[in-house]
Design a protein around this motif. Structure first.
Motif, PDB file in Angstrom:
ATOM      1  N   LYS A   7     -60.999  18.442  21.511  1.00 21.10           N
ATOM      2  CA  LYS A   7     -60.460  18.359  22.863  1.00 21.10           C
ATOM      3  C   LYS A   7     -59.175  17.545  22.752  1.00 21.10           C
ATOM      4  O   LYS A   7     -59.206  16.383  22.344  1.00 21.10           O
ATOM      5  N   VAL A   8     -58.057  18.157  23.070  1.00 17.78           N
ATOM      6  CA  VAL A   8     -56.752  17.518  22.908  1.00 17.78           C
ATOM      7  C   VAL A   8     -56.147  17.252  24.283  1.00 17.78           C
ATOM      8  O   VAL A   8     -56.082  18.142  25.124  1.00 17.78           O
ATOM      9  N   THR A   9     -55.722  16.014  24.498  1.00 16.05           N
ATOM     10  CA  THR A   9     -55.046  15.638  25.733  1.00 16.05           C
ATOM     11  C   THR A   9     -53.584  15.381  25.409  1.00 16.05           C
ATOM     12  O   THR A   9     -53.266  14.584  24.527  1.00 16.05           O
ATOM     13  N   ILE A  10     -52.702  16.082  26.122  1.00 10.04           N
ATOM     14  CA  ILE A  10     -51.262  15.936  25.924  1.00 10.04           C
ATOM     15  C   ILE A  10     -50.673  15.390  27.215  1.00 10.04           C
ATOM     16  O   ILE A  10     -50.888  15.954  28.282  1.00 10.04           O
ATOM     17  N   ARG A  11     -49.955  14.280  27.104  1.00  8.12           N
ATOM     18  CA  ARG A  11     -49.315  13.672  28.278  1.00  8.12           C
ATOM     19  C   ARG A  11     -47.810  13.654  28.053  1.00  8.12           C
ATOM     20  O   ARG A  11     -47.323  13.168  27.035  1.00  8.12           O
ATOM     21  N   CYS A  12     -47.074  14.186  29.021  1.00  4.83           N
ATOM     22  CA  CYS A  12     -45.614  14.222  28.953  1.00  4.83           C
ATOM     23  C   CYS A  12     -45.072  12.835  29.277  1.00  4.83           C
ATOM     24  O   CYS A  12     -45.400  12.266  30.318  1.00  4.83           O
ATOM     25  N   ASN A  13     -44.261  12.286  28.387  1.00  3.39           N
ATOM     26  CA  ASN A  13     -43.664  10.970  28.618  1.00  3.39           C
ATOM     27  C   ASN A  13     -42.470  11.037  29.559  1.00  3.39           C
ATOM     28  O   ASN A  13     -41.973  10.011  30.012  1.00  3.39           O
ATOM     29  N   LYS A  14     -42.017  12.233  29.882  1.00  4.90           N
ATOM     30  CA  LYS A  14     -40.860  12.396  30.769  1.00  4.90           C
ATOM     31  C   LYS A  14     -41.282  12.453  32.242  1.00  4.90           C
ATOM     32  O   LYS A  14     -40.721  11.754  33.073  1.00  4.90           O
ATOM     33  N   CYS A  15     -42.289  13.285  32.573  1.00  6.56           N
ATOM     34  CA  CYS A  15     -42.692  13.440  33.978  1.00  6.56           C
ATOM     35  C   CYS A  15     -44.119  12.957  34.265  1.00  6.56           C
ATOM     36  O   CYS A  15     -44.501  12.851  35.427  1.00  6.56           O
ATOM     37  N   GLY A  16     -44.919  12.686  33.219  1.00 12.45           N
ATOM     38  CA  GLY A  16     -46.271  12.171  33.426  1.00 12.45           C
ATOM     39  C   GLY A  16     -47.342  13.243  33.565  1.00 12.45           C
ATOM     40  O   GLY A  16     -48.511  12.913  33.745  1.00 12.45           O
ATOM     41  N   GLU A  17     -46.985  14.509  33.493  1.00 10.59           N
ATOM     42  CA  GLU A  17     -47.961  15.603  33.590  1.00 10.59           C
ATOM     43  C   GLU A  17     -48.939  15.516  32.426  1.00 10.59           C
ATOM     44  O   GLU A  17     -48.573  15.166  31.312  1.00 10.59           O
ATOM     45  N   ARG A  18     -50.229  15.852  32.692  1.00 13.51           N
ATOM     46  CA  ARG A  18     -51.247  15.785  31.662  1.00 13.51           C
ATOM     47  C   ARG A  18     -51.890  17.155  31.473  1.00 13.51           C
ATOM     48  O   ARG A  18     -52.177  17.852  32.444  1.00 13.51           O
ATOM     49  N   TYR A  19     -52.111  17.528  30.225  1.00  6.65           N
ATOM     50  CA  TYR A  19     -52.726  18.804  29.876  1.00  6.65           C
ATOM     51  C   TYR A  19     -53.929  18.535  28.977  1.00  6.65           C
ATOM     52  O   TYR A  19     -53.845  17.713  28.064  1.00  6.65           O
ATOM     53  N   THR A  20     -55.047  19.221  29.226  1.00  2.03           N
ATOM     54  CA  THR A  20     -56.223  19.128  28.377  1.00  2.03           C
ATOM     55  C   THR A  20     -56.464  20.506  27.790  1.00  2.03           C
ATOM     56  O   THR A  20     -56.653  21.479  28.521  1.00  2.03           O
ATOM     57  N   LEU A  21     -56.438  20.575  26.459  1.00  5.59           N
ATOM     58  CA  LEU A  21     -56.538  21.845  25.749  1.00  5.59           C
ATOM     59  C   LEU A  21     -57.567  21.748  24.633  1.00  5.59           C
ATOM     60  O   LEU A  21     -57.962  20.653  24.239  1.00  5.59           O
ATOM     61  N   ARG A  22     -57.968  22.895  24.095  1.00  2.15           N
ATOM     62  CA  ARG A  22     -58.783  22.935  22.890  1.00  2.15           C
ATOM     63  C   ARG A  22     -57.858  23.152  21.719  1.00  2.15           C
ATOM     64  O   ARG A  22     -56.919  23.937  21.801  1.00  2.15           O
ATOM     65  N   GLY A  23     -58.135  22.486  20.628  1.00  6.27           N
ATOM     66  CA  GLY A  23     -57.297  22.640  19.456  1.00  6.27           C
ATOM     67  C   GLY A  23     -58.095  22.580  18.179  1.00  6.27           C
ATOM     68  O   GLY A  23     -59.283  22.265  18.182  1.00  6.27           O
ATOM     69  N   THR A  24     -57.434  22.884  17.077  1.00 11.54           N
ATOM     70  CA  THR A  24     -58.030  22.797  15.747  1.00 11.54           C
ATOM     71  C   THR A  24     -57.086  22.002  14.850  1.00 11.54           C
ATOM     72  O   THR A  24     -55.914  21.836  15.152  1.00 11.54           O
ATOM     73  N   VAL A  25     -57.620  21.551  13.739  1.00 10.18           N
ATOM     74  CA  VAL A  25     -56.820  20.839  12.757  1.00 10.18           C
ATOM     75  C   VAL A  25     -56.476  21.815  11.646  1.00 10.18           C
ATOM     76  O   VAL A  25     -57.358  22.471  11.087  1.00 10.18           O
ATOM     77  N   THR A  26     -55.196  21.941  11.316  1.00 17.50           N
ATOM     78  CA  THR A  26     -54.763  22.838  10.251  1.00 17.50           C
ATOM     79  C   THR A  26     -55.016  22.191   8.893  1.00 17.50           C
ATOM     80  O   THR A  26     -55.360  21.010   8.810  1.00 17.50           O
ATOM     81  N   LYS A  27     -54.826  22.956   7.841  1.00 14.95           N
ATOM     82  CA  LYS A  27     -55.025  22.440   6.483  1.00 14.95           C
ATOM     83  C   LYS A  27     -54.124  21.256   6.184  1.00 14.95           C
ATOM     84  O   LYS A  27     -54.469  20.380   5.415  1.00 14.95           O
TER      85      LYS A  27
END
Length: 53
Positions: A7-27
């Protein structure tokens, strides 16, 4: 081989918008979510954190 999903949470440092996404770790150890840019057109300045499912 089953990829570890995170579960990956991405927060924009410019406008403060937050996104919660599913992700994987690459090799290479990089988080991959497919996220490209924020609604404010920011594509570089983010705070990224992850939790295991």
């Amino acid at each position: 081989m089953v990829k570890e999903r995170l579960k990956v949470t991405i927060r924009c440092n410019k406008c403060g918008e937050r996104y919660t996404l599913r992700g994987t770790v690459t090799k290479g150890g990089k988080l991959e979510t497919g996220f490209k840019r924020c609604l404010c057109d920011n594509d570089k300045d983010f705070k990224i954190s992850s939790d295991q499912f």
